[in-house]
Design a protein around this motif. Structure first.
Motif, PDB file in Angstrom:
ATOM      1  N   ILE A  61       0.835  -1.203   0.000  1.00  0.00           N
ATOM      2  CA  ILE A  61       0.000   0.000   0.000  1.00  0.00           C
ATOM      3  C   ILE A  61       0.865   1.247   0.000  1.00  0.00           C
ATOM      4  O   ILE A  61       0.636   2.182  -0.766  1.00  0.00           O
ATOM      5  CB  ILE A  61      -0.947  -0.015   1.211  1.00  0.00           C
ATOM      6  N   LEU A  62       1.870   1.260   0.852  1.00  0.00           N
ATOM      7  CA  LEU A  62       2.795   2.397   0.920  1.00  0.00           C
ATOM      8  C   LEU A  62       4.198   1.845   1.115  1.00  0.00           C
ATOM      9  O   LEU A  62       4.499   1.220   2.141  1.00  0.00           O
ATOM     10  CB  LEU A  62       2.410   3.326   2.079  1.00  0.00           C
ATOM     11  N   ASN A  63       5.064   2.064   0.099  1.00  0.00           N
ATOM     12  CA  ASN A  63       6.438   1.589   0.192  1.00  0.00           C
ATOM     13  C   ASN A  63       7.310   2.498  -0.674  1.00  0.00           C
ATOM     14  O   ASN A  63       7.343   2.380  -1.903  1.00  0.00           O
ATOM     15  CB  ASN A  63       6.556   0.134  -0.273  1.00  0.00           C
ATOM     16  N   ALA A  64       8.000   3.436  -0.027  1.00  0.00           N
ATOM     17  CA  ALA A  64       8.814   4.411  -0.761  1.00  0.00           C
ATOM     18  C   ALA A  64       9.978   3.736  -1.477  1.00  0.00           C
ATOM     19  O   ALA A  64      10.416   4.194  -2.541  1.00  0.00           O
ATOM     20  CB  ALA A  64       9.334   5.475   0.201  1.00  0.00           C
ATOM     21  N   GLU A  65      10.497   2.647  -0.945  1.00  0.00           N
ATOM     22  CA  GLU A  65      11.625   1.959  -1.572  1.00  0.00           C
ATOM     23  C   GLU A  65      11.252   1.461  -2.963  1.00  0.00           C
ATOM     24  O   GLU A  65      12.049   1.540  -3.903  1.00  0.00           O
ATOM     25  CB  GLU A  65      12.085   0.795  -0.691  1.00  0.00           C
ATOM     26  N   ILE A  66      10.028   0.938  -3.092  1.00  0.00           N
ATOM     27  CA  ILE A  66       9.581   0.453  -4.402  1.00  0.00           C
ATOM     28  C   ILE A  66       9.505   1.602  -5.398  1.00  0.00           C
ATOM     29  O   ILE A  66       9.897   1.472  -6.566  1.00  0.00           O
ATOM     30  CB  ILE A  66       8.224  -0.259  -4.269  1.00  0.00           C
ATOM     31  N   SER A  67       8.997   2.757  -4.953  1.00  0.00           N
ATOM     32  CA  SER A  67       8.872   3.916  -5.848  1.00  0.00           C
ATOM     33  C   SER A  67      10.234   4.386  -6.333  1.00  0.00           C
ATOM     34  O   SER A  67      10.435   4.635  -7.530  1.00  0.00           O
ATOM     35  CB  SER A  67       8.149   5.053  -5.118  1.00  0.00           C
ATOM     36  N   TYR A  68      11.183   4.502  -5.426  1.00  0.00           N
ATOM     37  CA  TYR A  68      12.515   4.949  -5.829  1.00  0.00           C
ATOM     38  C   TYR A  68      13.213   3.904  -6.691  1.00  0.00           C
ATOM     39  O   TYR A  68      13.972   4.248  -7.604  1.00  0.00           O
ATOM     40  CB  TYR A  68      13.358   5.275  -4.594  1.00  0.00           C
ATOM     41  N   ASN A  69      12.973   2.650  -6.415  1.00  0.00           N
ATOM     42  CA  ASN A  69      13.571   1.590  -7.234  1.00  0.00           C
ATOM     43  C   ASN A  69      13.079   1.677  -8.675  1.00  0.00           C
ATOM     44  O   ASN A  69      13.858   1.517  -9.623  1.00  0.00           O
ATOM     45  CB  ASN A  69      13.227   0.226  -6.639  1.00  0.00           C
ATOM     46  N   LYS A  70      11.797   1.974  -8.844  1.00  0.00           N
ATOM     47  CA  LYS A  70      11.243   2.132 -10.187  1.00  0.00           C
ATOM     48  C   LYS A  70      11.879   3.326 -10.900  1.00  0.00           C
ATOM     49  O   LYS A  70      12.235   3.247 -12.085  1.00  0.00           O
ATOM     50  CB  LYS A  70       9.733   2.325 -10.101  1.00  0.00           C
ATOM     51  N   LYS A  71      12.054   4.438 -10.198  1.00  0.00           N
ATOM     52  CA  LYS A  71      12.684   5.607 -10.807  1.00  0.00           C
ATOM     53  C   LYS A  71      14.118   5.303 -11.232  1.00  0.00           C
ATOM     54  O   LYS A  71      14.559   5.707 -12.315  1.00  0.00           O
ATOM     55  CB  LYS A  71      12.671   6.775  -9.814  1.00  0.00           C
ATOM     56  N   ILE A  72      14.845   4.606 -10.378  1.00  0.00           N
ATOM     57  CA  ILE A  72      16.238   4.278 -10.689  1.00  0.00           C
ATOM     58  C   ILE A  72      16.319   3.378 -11.915  1.00  0.00           C
ATOM     59  O   ILE A  72      17.148   3.584 -12.815  1.00  0.00           O
ATOM     60  CB  ILE A  72      16.908   3.616  -9.474  1.00  0.00           C
ATOM     61  N   LYS A  73      15.460   2.359 -11.984  1.00  0.00           N
ATOM     62  CA  LYS A  73      15.462   1.458 -13.141  1.00  0.00           C
ATOM     63  C   LYS A  73      15.121   2.204 -14.424  1.00  0.00           C
ATOM     64  O   LYS A  73      15.681   1.929 -15.493  1.00  0.00           O
ATOM     65  CB  LYS A  73      14.467   0.321 -12.921  1.00  0.00           C
TER      66      LYS A  73
END
Length: 456
Positions: A136-148
């Motif tokens: 539901i809320l996971n900032a690590e996943i969001s930043y990982n997507k941006k990095i990829k």
């Protein structure tokens, strides 16, 4: 950083001198463009970089999938014997009561019970379930997507960098091949000349008009030019091999050699900065990636929230019924409150890396501009060499014609004629070298300014 190095007052005379030479592009460019397209399609290094790009695209797809629900199935089966037990005094608790009831009813409806001892480990027990989990809320996943996503841009830029370098290599090797082809033609043409000189000298010697020295010198000149032809052929062969290697073709494949007699078009006003260089683009993307890494390091401040649901069945002896089926719905929250400075140090590392990239960007920018200025100066030097070689060619040709006429009239000796011939041939070779050096210099400027249009 560029403005410190960019001095139009210094470079203005170069552009002015170049602009005075108004020459059209050679028709060979269209054929060379076909070779470049072939090389970009077939070169193995480009293929390897495209595979890396494909890998980065799949990595982004993996990062995006982490936002979506995940469904998994798991099951366990337990067969147990021995171990800890729990004693249940059923007989002690109920036998007296059952005896009284039997007396009152005059029956034996209530049997005597034995105390029970049950093992705690479940025996012949299964648990099978489907688990559905959703972040539901996971900032690590969001930043990982941006990095990829940025890594894809980085790999695309890397592919463009390889392509641009390949274009320069193809052009340079093509011009070197044409240089060798023309050198071979010059030597072959000169060989006809010295063979004719040898024939004439033999005839004159037979008629007693000259001594044996001229004949011997003629033969030596033929031997020398034969050796030069072999050297030129081997140089051409080496250039052919390398050119075909760049295009991923059989090394012995023929190359269409066009006749280039003019200088390249020299509009350097469009090639006077390095803003289009892929090296700078890579540093810009790297800076963005590092910003995301900094955000990733700070994401510990945001709690992680997720939900999950289990749909399953658990029972003994493989029973499956209303009592065995179950569901379990849960919401989880994880918030790292203390990590002994680990997160703070991770953030400081990312910030230090950011400063390093910024410092490197300024240095690389100045380095690339220095390269461009050197290439432009080399181009001017190549043009000057070409003009001098053309003047020398005209002079030596005139001198040879005059000496040849004097030799026919008996007013010059053979050594003078041979010297005039050698000067003429050397001037042709130097003019040939100077011509293609200007094309090679122009290709180097194209590379330094990243001005060649490469389809992405």
């Amino acid at each position: 950083m560029i403005n410190k190095f960019h001095n139009h007052n210094f470079f203005g005379p170069i552009l002015l001198a170049i602009s005075l030479i108004t020459i059209q592009k050679a028709s060979a460019q269209s054929r060379l463009d076909l070779y470049i397209s072939e090389g970009l399609e077939s070169n193995q290094s480009i293929h390897q970089q495209n595979f890396m790009l494909e890998k980065s695209i799949y990595a982004l797809g993996e990062a995006k999938s982490m936002f979506k629900p995940n469904v998994s199935f798991s099951t366990t089966y337990t067969k147990a014997d021995g171990g800890r037990t729990i004693d249940i005094p059923v007989g002690d608790m109920l036998n007296n009561v059952y005896s009284t009831l039997n007396q009152l009813t005059g029956t034996n409806a209530f049997p005597q019970l034995q105390n029970r001892s049950e093992q705690l480990n479940p025996d012949n027990f299964y648990d099978a379930k489907f688990r559905i989990s959703q972040p539901i809320l996971n900032a690590e996943i969001s930043y990982n997507k941006k990095i990829k996503s940025r890594q894809i841009d980085l790999q695309k830029t890397e592919v463009q960098l390889y392509k641009r370098e390949l274009v320069k290599e193809i052009k340079t090797s093509y011009y070197n091949y044409l240089k060798a082809v023309n050198a071979e033609k010059i030597y072959l043409s000169y060989r006809k000349l010295v063979l004719e000189g040898e024939r004439v000298n033999k005839k004159l010697f037979d008629n007693g008009k000259i001594n044996r020295t001229a004949v011997i010198r003629s033969k030596n000149e033929v031997s020398k030019i034969d050796a030069s032809i072999v050297t030129a052929q081997k140089t051409k062969e080496s250039a052919q091999f390398y050119f075909n290697f760049l295009l991923n073709r059989p090394l012995s494949d023929s190359i269409a050699a066009d006749e280039i007699t003019t200088l390249p078009e020299q509009d350097l006003s469009l090639m006077d900065n390095v803003s289009a260089r892929e090296e700078l683009s890579k540093l810009k993307i790297a800076k963005g990636i590092n910003e995301d890494l900094t955000g990733l390091a700070k994401s510990y401040l945001i709690p992680k929230i997720g939900a999950s649901m289990d749909l399953g069945s658990q029972a003994f002896d493989w029973k499956f019924n209303k009592q065995s089926r179950y569901y379990l719905l849960g919401v989880s929250l994880q918030w790292d409150l203390f990590a002994s400075g680990k997160n703070i140090n991770r953030i400081k590392q990312a910030v230090a890396e950011q400063h390093a990239i910024e410092s490197q960007t300024g240095y690389v920018e100045q380095q690339l501009l220095t390269e461009l200025r050197v290439r432009q100066a080399n181009m001017l030097s190549a043009i000057a060499q070409y003009q001098a070689a053309q003047n020398q060619l005209t002079t030596s040709q005139t001198y040879y014609k005059d000496v040849a006429l004097m030799y026919k009239e008996g007013m010059a000796i053979y050594i003078e004629l041979l010297d005039a011939q050698n000067q003429w041939v050397d001037s042709q070779l130097q003019a040939n070298i100077a011509l293609f050096d200007t094309w090679i210099s122009y290709s180097a400027i194209e590379r330094a300014a990243a001005s060649f249009n490469i389809q992405k």
